[in-house]
Design a protein around this motif. Structure first.
Motif, PDB file in Angstrom:
ATOM      1  N   PHE A   1       0.833  -1.199   0.000  1.00 46.63           N
ATOM      2  CA  PHE A   1       0.000   0.000   0.000  1.00 46.63           C
ATOM      3  C   PHE A   1       0.873   1.257   0.000  1.00 46.63           C
ATOM      4  CE2 PHE A   1      -3.398  -2.748   1.918  1.00 46.63           C
ATOM      5  CZ  PHE A   1      -4.278  -2.620   0.859  1.00 46.63           C
TER       6      PHE A   1
ATOM      7  N   LEU B   1      -6.777   3.756  -0.019  1.00 49.44           N
ATOM      8  CA  LEU B   1      -5.642   3.685   0.909  1.00 49.44           C
ATOM      9  C   LEU B   1      -4.376   4.244   0.255  1.00 49.44           C
ATOM     10  CD1 LEU B   1      -6.181   0.206   2.580  1.00 49.44           C
ATOM     11  CD2 LEU B   1      -5.940   2.383   3.784  1.00 49.44           C
TER      12      LEU B   1
ATOM     13  N   LEU C   1      -4.054   7.972   0.503  1.00 50.23           N
ATOM     14  CA  LEU C   1      -3.857   8.635   1.795  1.00 50.23           C
ATOM     15  C   LEU C   1      -2.407   9.063   1.964  1.00 50.23           C
ATOM     16  CD1 LEU C   1      -5.748   6.320   4.338  1.00 50.23           C
ATOM     17  CD2 LEU C   1      -6.485   8.544   3.493  1.00 50.23           C
TER      18      LEU C   1
ATOM     19  N   GLN D   1      -2.020   6.525   6.371  1.00 54.07           N
ATOM     20  CA  GLN D   1      -2.125   5.138   5.901  1.00 54.07           C
ATOM     21  C   GLN D   1      -1.553   4.171   6.937  1.00 54.07           C
ATOM     22  OE1 GLN D   1       0.643   3.214   2.891  1.00 54.07           O
ATOM     23  NE2 GLN D   1      -0.892   4.144   1.571  1.00 54.07           N
ATOM     24  N   GLN D   2      -0.371   4.519   7.472  1.00 57.44           N
ATOM     25  CA  GLN D   2       0.249   3.658   8.475  1.00 57.44           C
ATOM     26  C   GLN D   2      -0.636   3.530   9.714  1.00 57.44           C
ATOM     27  OE1 GLN D   2       4.055   5.870   8.657  1.00 57.44           O
ATOM     28  NE2 GLN D   2       5.076   3.956   8.146  1.00 57.44           N
TER      29      GLN D   2
ATOM     30  N   ALA E   1      -7.579   9.650   8.675  1.00 60.06           N
ATOM     31  CA  ALA E   1      -7.635   8.547   7.706  1.00 60.06           C
ATOM     32  C   ALA E   1      -9.046   7.991   7.609  1.00 60.06           C
ATOM     33  CB  ALA E   1      -6.650   7.448   8.109  1.00 60.06           C
TER      34      ALA E   1
END
Lengths: 112, 157
Positions: free
Chosen positions: B4, B102, B105, B110-111, B144
């Protein structure tokens, strides 16, 4: 209500993410397995190092004892006059230069 | 997770392998209960390193006039309001839309989302993995979720 919707959204997202993991292609799975195996092989092995370290220590100790026990006693230090005599004699200097050879000769004389 | 972040399978596998090697070589003697958090910490750190390297490369290319849009990781970054995954892909599948969303982002969001939602880490563990404060994790995660819900409301209202 908002929290419920958010919880449902997060649960649905998690389900999709897990599904995507289960659908990894064979090549990727194989590469991941290979990477894992490489990591395992790269792991330091404590026992092997301990064994090697123990052997090295034992060998070093044995060598030290041998040197202490069997090394010839050091000759008494030469006085000033003796040093002057050694330096002035060509034979003495040549003897020191060829010491290695004489030592070899002494060791192999019996076999000759 | 690396997939991702990078959007590239090979890059992701390299990062994962690097993280595995680092874990095994440096922390193999630690207790097994520590392996998970340590691995996540290493992995997230590697992802961040990769991202910074790519950003630097992108700047150099821009200065040198050799910029390549196809390799620009920033190209996939944040513009959530302007993009709708199903519009962009023409794909109505929720999974594909989620992946695209995703990818859109910012990295830290994202993390935070993936560690909290996918890995099931709590705020403290996520902060440890990301190397930031718990407050930052809450902020990234909240943003997010907000962005993703907006992007995916057609799939999961």
């Amino acid at each position: 209500m908002t929290d419920d919707r958010e919880s449902r959204f997060i649960a649905a997202a998690k389900t999709e993410l897990e599904r995507s993991t289960q659908q990894l292609d064979e090549l990727t799975i194989a590469r991941l397995r290979a990477a894992r195996q490489r990591a395992i092989n790269a792991r330091p092995r404590r026992r092997a190092w301990l064994a090697a370290g123990g052997l090295a220590t034992a060998a070093l100790s044995a060598a030290l004892v041998a040197v202490l026990l069997f090394a010839p006693a050091a000759p008494p230090p030469a006085t000033g006059l003796e040093q002057l005599e050694l330096l002035s004699e060509n034979d003495g200097i040549e003897l020191y230069r060829d010491l290695e050879f004489y030592r070899w000769l002494a060791e192999h004389a019996d076999a000759a | 997770m690396a997939q991702f972040a990078t959007g590239n399978r090979d890059e992701a596998l390299d990062i994962v392998q690097d993280a595995m090697l680092a874990l095994a070589s440096r922390y193999g003697k630690r207790g097994s209960d520590e392996w998970g958090p340590l691995f996540q910490r290493i992995l997230q750190s590697r992802i961040l390193d990769w991202y910074r390297r790519r950003r630097t490369q992108h700047r150099w290319r821009a200065w040198l006039g050799t910029d390549d849009d196809d390799e620009d990781p920033l190209a996939a970054l944040p513009d959530p309001d302007a993009r709708r995954p199903e519009e962009q892909l023409g794909n109505t599948r929720a999974g594909a839309a989620l992946e695209t969303a995703l990818g859109a982002l910012p990295l830290r969001q994202q993390q935070a989302f993936l560690l909290r939602t996918w890995e099931g880490l709590d705020v403290a563990a996520t902060a440890a993995a990301m190397g930031c404060s718990q407050g930052s994790v809450k902020t990234h995660y909240s943003r997010a979720v907000h962005s993703l819900r907006n992007l995916l409301e057609d799939h999961w209202p």
